[in-house]
Write an enzyme that holds these catalytic residues in place. Structure first.
Site, PDB file in Angstrom:
ATOM      1  N   TRP A  45     -22.123 -20.444  55.765  1.00 59.87           N
ATOM      2  CA  TRP A  45     -23.008 -21.321  55.406  1.00 59.87           C
ATOM      3  C   TRP A  45     -22.812 -22.473  55.049  1.00 59.87           C
ATOM      4  O   TRP A  45     -21.229 -22.990  54.547  1.00 59.87           O
ATOM      5  CB  TRP A  45     -22.936 -20.756  53.845  1.00 59.87           C
ATOM      6  CG  TRP A  45     -24.479 -19.435  53.882  1.00 59.87           C
ATOM      7  CD1 TRP A  45     -25.625 -20.025  53.632  1.00 59.87           C
ATOM      8  CD2 TRP A  45     -25.060 -18.473  54.042  1.00 59.87           C
ATOM      9  NE1 TRP A  45     -27.297 -18.711  53.752  1.00 59.87           N
ATOM     10  CE2 TRP A  45     -25.661 -17.656  53.987  1.00 59.87           C
ATOM     11  CE3 TRP A  45     -23.901 -17.484  55.195  1.00 59.87           C
ATOM     12  CZ2 TRP A  45     -25.809 -16.446  54.604  1.00 59.87           C
ATOM     13  CZ3 TRP A  45     -24.020 -16.039  54.994  1.00 59.87           C
ATOM     14  CH2 TRP A  45     -25.466 -15.742  55.312  1.00 59.87           C
ATOM     15  N   ASP A  48     -21.437 -23.245  50.928  1.00 59.22           N
ATOM     16  CA  ASP A  48     -20.349 -22.796  50.527  1.00 59.22           C
ATOM     17  C   ASP A  48     -18.849 -23.216  51.663  1.00 59.22           C
ATOM     18  O   ASP A  48     -17.751 -22.570  50.959  1.00 59.22           O
ATOM     19  CB  ASP A  48     -20.250 -21.299  51.560  1.00 59.22           C
ATOM     20  CG  ASP A  48     -21.707 -20.211  50.525  1.00 59.22           C
ATOM     21  OD1 ASP A  48     -22.769 -20.796  50.493  1.00 59.22           O
ATOM     22  OD2 ASP A  48     -21.398 -18.550  49.634  1.00 59.22           O
ATOM     23  N   GLY A 189     -30.435 -23.296  47.327  1.00 59.46           N
ATOM     24  CA  GLY A 189     -28.473 -22.264  47.090  1.00 59.46           C
ATOM     25  C   GLY A 189     -28.917 -21.801  45.824  1.00 59.46           C
ATOM     26  O   GLY A 189     -28.292 -20.990  45.503  1.00 59.46           O
ATOM     27  N   ASP A 191     -31.452 -19.793  45.201  1.00 56.99           N
ATOM     28  CA  ASP A 191     -32.749 -19.145  45.372  1.00 56.99           C
ATOM     29  C   ASP A 191     -33.984 -18.773  44.331  1.00 56.99           C
ATOM     30  O   ASP A 191     -34.786 -19.009  44.479  1.00 56.99           O
ATOM     31  CB  ASP A 191     -31.923 -18.287  47.225  1.00 56.99           C
ATOM     32  CG  ASP A 191     -31.496 -18.976  47.581  1.00 56.99           C
ATOM     33  OD1 ASP A 191     -30.679 -19.716  47.217  1.00 56.99           O
ATOM     34  OD2 ASP A 191     -30.806 -18.183  48.774  1.00 56.99           O
ATOM     35  N   ARG A 225     -30.757  -7.659  43.388  1.00 57.48           N
ATOM     36  CA  ARG A 225     -30.356  -8.705  44.246  1.00 57.48           C
ATOM     37  C   ARG A 225     -32.789  -9.619  43.829  1.00 57.48           C
ATOM     38  O   ARG A 225     -33.359  -8.565  43.506  1.00 57.48           O
ATOM     39  CB  ARG A 225     -31.005  -8.554  45.841  1.00 57.48           C
ATOM     40  CG  ARG A 225     -29.365  -8.365  46.266  1.00 57.48           C
ATOM     41  CD  ARG A 225     -28.823  -9.401  46.723  1.00 57.48           C
ATOM     42  NE  ARG A 225     -29.494 -10.197  48.395  1.00 57.48           N
ATOM     43  CZ  ARG A 225     -29.633 -11.152  48.426  1.00 57.48           C
ATOM     44  NH1 ARG A 225     -28.659 -11.634  48.266  1.00 57.48           N
ATOM     45  NH2 ARG A 225     -29.869 -11.969  49.399  1.00 57.48           N
ATOM     46  N   TYR A 384     -29.733 -12.633  40.520  1.00 60.98           N
ATOM     47  CA  TYR A 384     -29.414 -13.472  41.001  1.00 60.98           C
ATOM     48  C   TYR A 384     -29.744 -14.236  41.252  1.00 60.98           C
ATOM     49  O   TYR A 384     -31.206 -14.698  40.702  1.00 60.98           O
ATOM     50  CB  TYR A 384     -29.469 -12.948  42.424  1.00 60.98           C
ATOM     51  CG  TYR A 384     -30.101 -13.798  44.456  1.00 60.98           C
ATOM     52  CD1 TYR A 384     -28.751 -14.128  44.449  1.00 60.98           C
ATOM     53  CD2 TYR A 384     -30.773 -14.658  44.054  1.00 60.98           C
ATOM     54  CE1 TYR A 384     -28.825 -14.984  45.696  1.00 60.98           C
ATOM     55  CE2 TYR A 384     -30.897 -14.713  45.559  1.00 60.98           C
ATOM     56  CZ  TYR A 384     -29.218 -15.516  45.865  1.00 60.98           C
ATOM     57  OH  TYR A 384     -29.922 -15.579  47.314  1.00 60.98           O
ATOM     58  N   GLU A 428     -19.160 -12.964  43.104  1.00 61.91           N
ATOM     59  CA  GLU A 428     -20.727 -14.106  43.759  1.00 61.91           C
ATOM     60  C   GLU A 428     -21.083 -14.520  42.224  1.00 61.91           C
ATOM     61  O   GLU A 428     -20.967 -15.327  42.218  1.00 61.91           O
ATOM     62  CB  GLU A 428     -21.216 -13.003  45.060  1.00 61.91           C
ATOM     63  CG  GLU A 428     -22.024 -14.290  45.346  1.00 61.91           C
ATOM     64  CD  GLU A 428     -23.351 -13.330  45.765  1.00 61.91           C
ATOM     65  OE1 GLU A 428     -23.528 -11.798  46.306  1.00 61.91           O
ATOM     66  OE2 GLU A 428     -24.631 -13.958  46.394  1.00 61.91           O
TER      67      GLU A 428
HETATM   68  C1  2M8 Z   1     -27.473 -17.159  48.751  1.00 62.01           C
HETATM   69  O1  2M8 Z   1     -28.371 -17.545  49.917  1.00 62.01           O
HETATM   70  C2  2M8 Z   1     -28.749 -16.263  50.899  1.00 62.01           C
HETATM   71  C3  2M8 Z   1     -30.009 -17.173  51.372  1.00 62.01           C
HETATM   72  O2  2M8 Z   1     -29.455 -18.410  52.293  1.00 62.01           O
HETATM   73  C4  2M8 Z   1     -29.051 -14.677  50.814  1.00 62.01           C
HETATM   74  O3  2M8 Z   1     -29.911 -15.093  49.523  1.00 62.01           O
HETATM   75  O4  2M8 Z   1     -29.485 -14.842  51.272  1.00 62.01           O
HETATM   76  C5  2M8 Z   1     -27.409 -18.195  47.780  1.00 62.01           C
HETATM   77  O5  2M8 Z   1     -26.554 -18.133  46.845  1.00 62.01           O
HETATM   78  C6  2M8 Z   1     -26.851 -18.939  48.381  1.00 62.01           C
HETATM   79  O6  2M8 Z   1     -26.618 -20.543  47.816  1.00 62.01           O
HETATM   80  C7  2M8 Z   1     -25.605 -19.182  49.081  1.00 62.01           C
HETATM   81  O7  2M8 Z   1     -24.713 -20.181  49.905  1.00 62.01           O
HETATM   82  C8  2M8 Z   1     -25.284 -17.694  50.213  1.00 62.01           C
HETATM   83  C9  2M8 Z   1     -24.004 -17.545  50.815  1.00 62.01           C
HETATM   84  O8  2M8 Z   1     -23.521 -17.057  49.413  1.00 62.01           O
HETATM   85  O9  2M8 Z   1     -25.826 -17.123  49.743  1.00 62.01           O
END
Ligand code: 2M8
Length: 460
Positions: A45, A48, A189, A191, A225, A384, A428
């Site tokens: 990512w 990240d 980010g 989301d 989630r 989340y 996380e």
């Molecule tokens: C989360 O986002 C992803 C989609 O990009 C997901 O939920 O599948 C978010 O917290 C995002 O900010 C982060 O970069 C990613 C990976 O840690 O997870």
């Protein structure tokens, strides 16, 4: 005096926090890039990777540089850094939407890189220049070969970083407002934040084949989630972007989710500040340097425009509906993250930060800001981005507090953050009242910021 042993002291012991954080990065290391998390996020990512590079810097500055080089290898012709670079070895059913889902859009786009099927068509906040600057600082402390290698790395990466920031300042801001437009909550980010409620509610989801939710298997409880209803909207927006073949002009014309994101824009201001330092090392032209300076100044002005005097926070702006998006979230601290010059603004923001809406809530396990205020109607302590505490956001806040001249606050944040990780692990995100680890365990960017905090602490 802190009641438990200072996490900075225990870190040096075998099995201490630093050793454990290093273990997380090494286990998630795919050789040249790092998985965001062992199961839930098996790919690379974008933002990240930037935080992860900050962590690697303390172990090996060359490896830290490599993390960003592999990401920037997938830069699009427009300058965009894709939000995900897919790991082609990961089983297709391990993440959705994966490479094959995006592939239908990206190869059609003239802007996509030579390995198009490997990236998503979205982007994420530009923490990268800040990470590069950190690598440079750490290499500077080491001197010798590390410094020489870092100089070469900065010279190589600078034009790519410049193109990335130019893309955000132009294609993502045709209005020249100083604020970046996002096309999808995933680009923010943050989301699932209530920040996007108003904009998502307006969207009518069209015909979609049923889609899998592998993310629900990656957590202990699906309530951590986003809901199904949110996911339908996320996937529908991806579908529309694919139909537009990732053409940004077409997206700007018709896409239903077009939002000025204040936190993304604030990070860009800070990243431009870092890029100016990199430009100096890379001996960039005066013209480029004044462009970067101009973007930073425009960003600060843009944030000022989005100040909400009632909530005393900065609000995102829905371009399609032409109205602000009220929510009490950490995104509202954008001017503080950017380092806005207006002292009244900063004072108001620090007051809100200390108030019961955030750090002053007496029920908090640690004095760390919940991602959404417990006083917001959409607060959810387990879900989340709707309430849990996010260590990476705290790292951004800490970085900015130092730069705006608030070292004691920064120190308190650092110590509370380390205590949270010492007792809770490298989650996380964390439940704000109990400190329970939520989402994925062994999240790479959490381990990375822990290493940076520990190293910064021991250096003082
Ligand atoms: C989360 O986002 C992803 C989609 O990009 C997901 O939920 O599948 C978010 O917290 C995002 O900010 C982060 O970069 C990613 C990976 O840690 O997870």
């Amino acid at each position: 005096m802190i009641s438990m042993s200072d996490p900075k002291d225990v870190s040096r012991e075998p099995g201490g926090l630093a050793a454990r954080a290093e273990g997380v990065l090494r286990r998630n290391d795919e050789g040249g890039w790092t998985k965001a998390a062992p199961e839930l996020y098996p790919h690379q990512w974008s933002w990240d990777s930037a935080f992860i590079a900050v962590g690697w810097a303390h172990l090996d500055t060359r490896r830290a540089a490599r993390e960003l080089e592999t990401l920037f290898d997938h830069q699009w012709a427009t300058g965009k850094i894709p939000h995900i670079v897919f790991n082609m070895e990961a089983p297709p059913e391990s993440y959705f939407p994966g490479a094959e889902h995006w592939a239908a859009a990206a190869p059609d786009s003239p802007d996509a890189p030579p390995t198009p099927a490997r990236t998503s068509g979205l982007c994420q906040p530009p923490v990268h220049a800040m990470a590069v600057r950190r690598i440079w600082e750490v290499a500077g402390n080491r001197g010798g070969e590390a410094l020489a290698q870092a100089r070469g790395f900065l010279e190589e990466l600078y034009p790519k970083l410049f193109a990335w920031h130019r893309y955000l300042a132009t294609i993502r801001d045709p209005e020249e407002s100083g604020l970046v437009t996002i096309y999808h909550p995933w680009e923010s980010g943050t989301d699932n934040s209530p920040r996007w409620n108003g904009a998502l509610e307006r969207i009518t989801v069209g015909d979609l084949p049923p889609h899998p939710r592998p993310d629900l298997k990656g957590v202990a409880d699906p309530s951590q989630r986003p809901t199904e209803e949110k996911y339908d909207r996320y996937i529908w927006l991806v579908e529309l972007i694919k139909r537009a073949r990732c053409n940004e002009g077409a997206i700007y014309e018709s896409h239903p989710f077009l939002v000025k994101d204040v936190l993304f824009s604030a990070i860009l201001v800070r990243a431009n500040e870092a890029l100016l330092g990199i430009a100096e090392v890379a001996r960039a032209s005066d013209e480029e340097r004044s462009m970067i300076q101009g973007w930073a100044e425009r960003g600060l002005r843009g944030l000022e425009e989005r100040w909400d005097p009632e909530l005393r926070l900065c609000l995102d702006y829905d371009l399609r509906a032409a109205r602000p998006l009220p929510a009490r979230t950490v995104g509202g601290f954008a001017p503080l993250i950017a380092g806005v010059g207006n002292p009244d603004r900063l004072e108001a923001l620090l007051e809100v930060l200390d108030s019961t809406a955030f750090l002053g809530d007496p029920e908090l396990r640690w004095p760390l800001p919940p991602s959404t205020s417990p006083e917001d109607p959409d607060f959810d302590p387990r879900r989340y981005w709707r309430g849990p505490v996010w260590p990476v956001f705290n790292w951004l806040l800490w970085w900015s507090l130092i730069r705006i001249g608030e070292p004691e606050r920064a120190e308190r944040l650092l110590l509370a953050s380390l205590k949270q990780l010492e007792s809770g692990g490298f989650g996380e995100y964390f439940e704000p009242f109990t400190g329970e680890l939520l989402g994925s365990d062994d999240q790479s960017w959490t381990a990375a910021v822990a290493l940076d905090w520990l190293e910064s602490g021991t250096r003082r």
